[in-house]
Design an enzyme around this catalytic site. Structure first.
Site, PDB file in Angstrom:
ATOM      1  N   CYS A  61       0.416   0.428  10.298  1.00 20.11           N
ATOM      2  CA  CYS A  61      -0.096  -0.604   9.393  1.00 20.11           C
ATOM      3  C   CYS A  61       0.967  -1.509   8.792  1.00 20.11           C
ATOM      4  CB  CYS A  61      -0.913   0.033   8.272  1.00 20.11           C
ATOM      5  SG  CYS A  61      -1.731  -1.243   7.284  1.00 20.11           S
ATOM      6  N   CYS A 109     -19.638  -5.617   4.311  1.00 19.15           N
ATOM      7  CA  CYS A 109     -18.927  -4.362   4.562  1.00 19.15           C
ATOM      8  C   CYS A 109     -17.655  -4.384   3.716  1.00 19.15           C
ATOM      9  CB  CYS A 109     -18.592  -4.289   6.051  1.00 19.15           C
ATOM     10  SG  CYS A 109     -17.689  -2.811   6.511  1.00 19.15           S
ATOM     11  N   CYS A 163       0.845  -1.202   0.000  1.00 22.84           N
ATOM     12  CA  CYS A 163       0.000   0.000   0.000  1.00 22.84           C
ATOM     13  C   CYS A 163       0.879   1.251   0.000  1.00 22.84           C
ATOM     14  CB  CYS A 163      -0.905  -0.018   1.238  1.00 22.84           C
ATOM     15  SG  CYS A 163      -2.004   1.414   1.294  1.00 22.84           S
ATOM     16  N   CYS A 185     -16.608  -8.700   6.099  1.00 18.04           N
ATOM     17  CA  CYS A 185     -15.965  -7.420   5.764  1.00 18.04           C
ATOM     18  C   CYS A 185     -14.722  -7.663   4.924  1.00 18.04           C
ATOM     19  CB  CYS A 185     -15.605  -6.701   7.055  1.00 18.04           C
ATOM     20  SG  CYS A 185     -14.759  -5.144   6.763  1.00 18.04           S
ATOM     21  N   ARG A 206     -17.787  -2.198  18.202  1.00 19.08           N
ATOM     22  CA  ARG A 206     -17.098  -3.456  17.864  1.00 19.08           C
ATOM     23  C   ARG A 206     -15.739  -3.552  18.551  1.00 19.08           C
ATOM     24  NH1 ARG A 206     -20.585  -5.358  13.922  1.00 19.08           N
ATOM     25  NH2 ARG A 206     -21.646  -3.694  12.756  1.00 19.08           N
ATOM     26  N   CYS A 223       0.462   5.063   6.885  1.00 17.95           N
ATOM     27  CA  CYS A 223      -0.181   4.875   8.187  1.00 17.95           C
ATOM     28  C   CYS A 223       0.802   4.133   9.123  1.00 17.95           C
ATOM     29  CB  CYS A 223      -1.471   4.070   8.029  1.00 17.95           C
ATOM     30  SG  CYS A 223      -2.512   4.688   6.682  1.00 17.95           S
ATOM     31  N   CYS A 269     -19.376   2.764   8.945  1.00 18.40           N
ATOM     32  CA  CYS A 269     -18.605   2.063   9.966  1.00 18.40           C
ATOM     33  C   CYS A 269     -17.335   2.875  10.164  1.00 18.40           C
ATOM     34  CB  CYS A 269     -18.281   0.643   9.511  1.00 18.40           C
ATOM     35  SG  CYS A 269     -17.171  -0.221  10.646  1.00 18.40           S
TER      36      CYS A 269
END
Ligand code: SAM
Ligand code: DTB
Ligand code: SF4
Length: 339
Positions: free
Chosen positions: A83, A152, A76, A120, A284, A80, A212
């Protein structure tokens, strides 16, 4: 005499009471100060009042089981700091191209058979491009939705038309986290702004999808940053239907690899405050559950969490053993939520 308010010990004047007809009010006008007051309550008072709100709006003996699948892994371009899928860090996560829709269908069927009611799909993308890969994701959404599961996706930033196409394909909700409070955000991510995240959330909402949106604790943020995140969520035009609370999974190779584990007390404050200020949301208990004991998780459910991720993996990191999760639910007298 005034009625007892949502704080178990408070006897507030009627005009300051946050209850109506015995139920906590759903408010979008929370101030940071009010949220800070809730977050900083003595912990057991906080849990008790959150548990009270939880029981007003939810079946406290039901927990929704959700399953995550990484449909496109790693490589990616974003930075972040938490991550393991960012191409900028050497984390050992092996990059994988977009999965075949048939394999995704099989995984969703397996998740359903194992008791999940929500599936998801996550992709390590900065944003969604209008190409064959997006068409393939739309196919995946259609086929997972045909199983009667809530569906999701979390694919990075999306525009209004992409949100509409996802909705048309049968998507239930789009996950796009704000991750932390607005003041701390730039210390964690520099390649996309808080504003851009809010724009995606607006596109999701306007397409008629459920939102979400939550965040991560344990990244070095202060309690004020957590309160800032909760304040942003609770003052959106509508509350997110779903609020994932993640404890950082400190992943080797990332800039946050050496962060100390999150204390259960902090997780409880976060969950209980989210439950109190967004009474209708599904809260959650997300990443980080694998490091928690069953008694700690039980406290999270008492404080208002009503969903967990089950299955052997989250996206790229290990999750709790499913048989142990079943045994824990049995011990606690909790049943899977059927949607
Ligand atoms: N690439 C898309 C995006 O960032 O919007 C979707 C996938 S991304 C992995 C989804 C969310 O997972 C992130 O926003 C973050 O809140 C959470 N997450 C990622 N890595 C994590 C970690 N190590 N610990 C806890 N939560 C994490
Ligand atoms: C969310 O808030 N947490 C989930 C889901 N939304 C996509 C993801 C957690 C990822 C944890 C790190 C990993 O397994 O890669
Ligand atoms: Fe990429 Fe999403 Fe990970 Fe950020 S959180 S690096 S956007 S996969």
């Amino acid at each position: 005499m005034s009625e007892a308010c949502c704080s178990p010990t408070a006897t507030l004047e009627p005009e300051t009471c946050t209850q109506s007809a015995g139920k906590a009010l759903v408010r979008m006008d929370w101030t940071r100060e009010e949220i800070a007051e809730i977050y900083n309550r003595p912990l057991l008072d906080l849990i008790f009042s959150a548990a009270t709100v939880h029981r007003q709006y939810h079946q406290a003996d039901k927990i929704q089981q959700c399953t995550l699948l990484s449909i496109k892994t790693g490589a990616c371009p974003e930075d972040c700091s938490y991550c393991p899928q960012s191409a900028r860090y050497k984390t050992g996560v092996e990059a994988q191209a977009l999965m075949d829709p048939k394999e995704v269908y099989d995984a969703a069927l397996k998740a359903k058979t194992a008791g999940s009611s929500r599936f998801c799909m996550g992709a390590a993308w900065r944003d969604v491009k209008d190409n064959e890969q997006f068409d393939s994701v739309l196919d995946m959404v259609r086929s997972v939705s045909s199983l009667g599961l809530e569906v999701c996706c979390t694919l990075g930033m999306i525009d209004a038309s992409q949100a509409e196409r996802l909705k048309d394909a049968g998507l239930t909700a789009y996950n796009h986290n704000l991750d932390t409070g607005p003041e701390y955000y730039d210390s964690i991510i520099t390649t996309r702004t808080y504003e851009e995240r809010l724009t995606t959330l607006k596109n999701v909402r306007e397409a008629g999808l459920n939102v979400c949106c939550g965040g991560i604790i344990g990244m070095g943020e202060s309690p004020e940053d957590r309160i800032g995140l909760l304040h942003t969520l609770a003052t959106l035009p509508e509350h997110p239907e779903s609020v994932p609370v993640n404890a950082l999974v400190a992943s080797k190779g990332t800039p946050l690899a050496d962060r100390p584990p999150v204390e259960i007390w902090e997780m409880l404050r976060m969950i209980a405050t989210a439950r109190t200020i967004m009474p209708k949301a599904m809260v959650r208990l997300s990443a980080g559950r694998v490091s928690m004991s069953e008694s700690e998780q039980a406290l999270c459910f008492l404080a208002g969490a009503n969903s967990i991720f089950t299955g052997e993996k989250l996206l790229t990191t290990p999750n709790c053993d499913h048989d142990q999760d079943r045994a824990m639910m049995e011990t606690l007298g909790l049943q899977p939520l059927v949607v």
